[in-house]
Structure formats: C-alpha cells, structure tokens
Design a protein around this motif. Structure first.
Motif, mmCIF file in Angstrom:
data_model
loop_
_atom_site.group_PDB
_atom_site.id
_atom_site.type_symbol
_atom_site.label_atom_id
_atom_site.label_comp_id
_atom_site.label_asym_id
_atom_site.label_seq_id
_atom_site.Cartn_x
_atom_site.Cartn_y
_atom_site.Cartn_z
ATOM 1 N N SER A 39 27.388 36.316 36.185
ATOM 2 C CA SER A 39 28.036 37.150 35.162
ATOM 3 C C SER A 39 29.189 37.963 35.715
ATOM 4 O O SER A 39 29.831 38.707 34.983
ATOM 5 C CB SER A 39 27.014 38.097 34.530
ATOM 6 N N GLN A 40 29.435 37.841 37.013
ATOM 7 C CA GLN A 40 30.502 38.604 37.676
ATOM 8 C C GLN A 40 30.302 40.112 37.486
ATOM 9 O O GLN A 40 31.249 40.875 37.464
ATOM 10 C CB GLN A 40 31.883 38.177 37.159
ATOM 11 N N GLY A 41 29.049 40.530 37.312
ATOM 12 C CA GLY A 41 28.739 41.942 37.146
ATOM 13 C C GLY A 41 29.018 42.487 35.761
ATOM 14 O O GLY A 41 28.844 43.682 35.517
ATOM 15 N N LEU A 42 29.466 41.649 34.846
ATOM 16 C CA LEU A 42 29.732 42.103 33.479
ATOM 17 C C LEU A 42 28.404 42.279 32.732
ATOM 18 O O LEU A 42 27.467 41.521 32.948
ATOM 19 C CB LEU A 42 30.613 41.095 32.738
ATOM 20 N N SER A 43 28.331 43.240 31.844
ATOM 21 C CA SER A 43 27.096 43.471 31.095
ATOM 22 C C SER A 43 26.845 42.334 30.123
ATOM 23 O O SER A 43 27.780 41.656 29.668
ATOM 24 C CB SER A 43 27.162 44.796 30.342
ATOM 25 N N VAL A 47 32.393 39.057 23.948
ATOM 26 C CA VAL A 47 33.511 38.149 24.235
ATOM 27 C C VAL A 47 33.215 36.771 23.632
ATOM 28 O O VAL A 47 34.080 36.156 23.001
ATOM 29 C CB VAL A 47 33.771 38.060 25.759
ATOM 30 N N TRP A 104 37.505 35.800 36.566
ATOM 31 C CA TRP A 104 37.326 37.254 36.488
ATOM 32 C C TRP A 104 37.656 37.981 37.790
ATOM 33 O O TRP A 104 38.323 39.028 37.758
ATOM 34 C CB TRP A 104 35.912 37.600 36.030
ATOM 35 N N ALA A 114 40.306 41.057 37.382
ATOM 36 C CA ALA A 114 39.840 42.452 37.430
ATOM 37 C C ALA A 114 40.599 43.283 38.444
ATOM 38 O O ALA A 114 41.208 42.875 39.338
ATOM 39 C CB ALA A 114 38.351 42.477 37.752
ATOM 40 N N LEU A 144 34.788 33.681 33.372
ATOM 41 C CA LEU A 144 33.930 34.157 34.458
ATOM 42 C C LEU A 144 34.430 33.662 35.819
ATOM 43 O O LEU A 144 34.340 34.372 36.813
ATOM 44 C CB LEU A 144 32.485 33.726 34.222
ATOM 45 N N TRP A 188 25.970 42.612 27.095
ATOM 46 C CA TRP A 188 26.584 42.930 25.806
ATOM 47 C C TRP A 188 28.063 42.579 25.791
ATOM 48 O O TRP A 188 28.570 42.069 24.798
ATOM 49 C CB TRP A 188 26.392 44.416 25.475
ATOM 50 N N LEU A 189 28.745 42.842 26.887
ATOM 51 C CA LEU A 189 30.165 42.503 26.957
ATOM 52 C C LEU A 189 30.367 40.991 26.906
ATOM 53 O O LEU A 189 31.238 40.500 26.187
ATOM 54 C CB LEU A 189 30.802 43.094 28.218
ATOM 55 N N LEU A 190 29.544 40.255 27.655
ATOM 56 C CA LEU A 190 29.649 38.792 27.631
ATOM 57 C C LEU A 190 29.383 38.253 26.219
ATOM 58 O O LEU A 190 30.094 37.372 25.742
ATOM 59 C CB LEU A 190 28.650 38.168 28.605
#
Length: 188
Positions: free
Chosen positions: A122-126, A133, A184, A188, A181, A128-130
C-alpha cells in the motif's frame, strides 16, 4: 413474428420505483434501493457498494469474498436481465447491481490491512485513501467509458452486457491503482 428465444420488452415502460419490491430480482438489480436515487444512480450504487463492503468485510472472513462475487455475478446477470425486461430498457440507469459487483471486486483486490505485507503493497497509504482513489477512478472509467469499455457496453447485451462493461471498468481501475502504487515513491 419473433425469433425463437427472442426476449420481448414491455410496450409501456414502467418506473423503477413501481417494480422495486415486486420481485427479489428487481430489489437486487436496483441495488437494494440505491439505484432509485434521482441524482447519479450509478454513483449512489457505487457508494452503497463501498459502505456495504466495509460492513461485510468487518463481519466475515476474507475467504468468503470469492463466493460472494461468484454468486453475486451469476445471480446478478439473471436479476439485471429480468429487471431490464420489466423496465423496458435492457441497461436502465437505475440498475446498479453491476456497479456493486464491479466495485466489490475492486475493493477485494486492493491491499488489505490484514495482508502480511500491507504496508509494503500500500506504500503506507491508508486503506480509506486507497478505497477513495479507487472509487474516483472506477466512477471515471464507468462514466467516460474509454475504449474498450465503450465497445463492450455497445456490443454485449442482456444481463451479461449490463455487468460486462463495469467489470472492464473495474479492471481498468485496478490497473490504474497498481500503477499509482508503483509510482507513489516517486510522486510523494
């Protein structure tokens, strides 16, 4: 005269709200009421899919999703065929079970916090954010219908046709999320 096996649509179309509770197929095809939204029923159906996924994913094991998707797709093809005939339009906008199944497929395939390598994939993404998106991308592909989604929408008919273009939109969404992903760390 009609060819053998040809399906007749009713002469007088009816409103989705008139048939909503008349048959379980209509209830399902109309997304348990989400498709009755007067504004953007496809988006309402996708939001219903997201909310119901969160609840179902919380109360049942992940291994059940394969069976839910398989049965939901097969039964959904029948339900959309039957409801399309009742509405007089094979792919009526109020029929949103296709959005539900396709977006559930997207959500099942996204990195999940229960996955052993969640933070790597998830590359550290939450979560909910994934999911947000993915929601935006899915709605984009479903509404804009870039090729080959538009071709599938125009050439596949009946209950299968209702489902098919959304499944292709789901595949496009998953490819776009995977690309995002992958890129990312550089974005970032």
């Amino acid at each position: 005269m009609n060819a053998p096996g040809e399906t007749l649509l009713p002469v007088v179309p009816v409103e989705p709200s008139e048939i909503f509770l008349r048959h379980p197929a209509h209830l399902m095809a109309l997304g348990f009421g989400a498709g009755l939204s007067p504004i953007a029923p496809g988006t309402a159906g996708t939001l219903w899919a997201w909310a119901s996924f969160v609840v179902l994913d919380w109360v049942m094991p992940s291994s059940m999703w394969f069976w839910i998707l398989a049965v939901g797709l097969v039964v959904g093809i029948w339900a959309c065929e039957k409801t399309g005939r009742a509405l007089g339009q094979s792919d009526h906008g109020a029929m949103v079970w296709d959005e539900v199944m396709a977006f559930w497929l997207v959500l099942v395939c996204l990195p999940h916090p229960a996955d052993p390598d969640y933070f790597g994939t998830s590359q550290g993404l939450s979560v909910w954010l994934l999911q947000a998106v993915a929601f935006g991308l899915f709605r984009f592909f479903d509404i804009m219908k870039p090729p080959p989604i538009k071709w599938v929408d125009q050439h596949c008919k009946g209950g299968w046709g209702v489902m098919a273009d959304d499944l292709v939109a789901a595949a496009f969404t998953l490819l776009a999320v995977a690309l995002l992903l992958r890129l990312w760390p550089w974005l970032a």
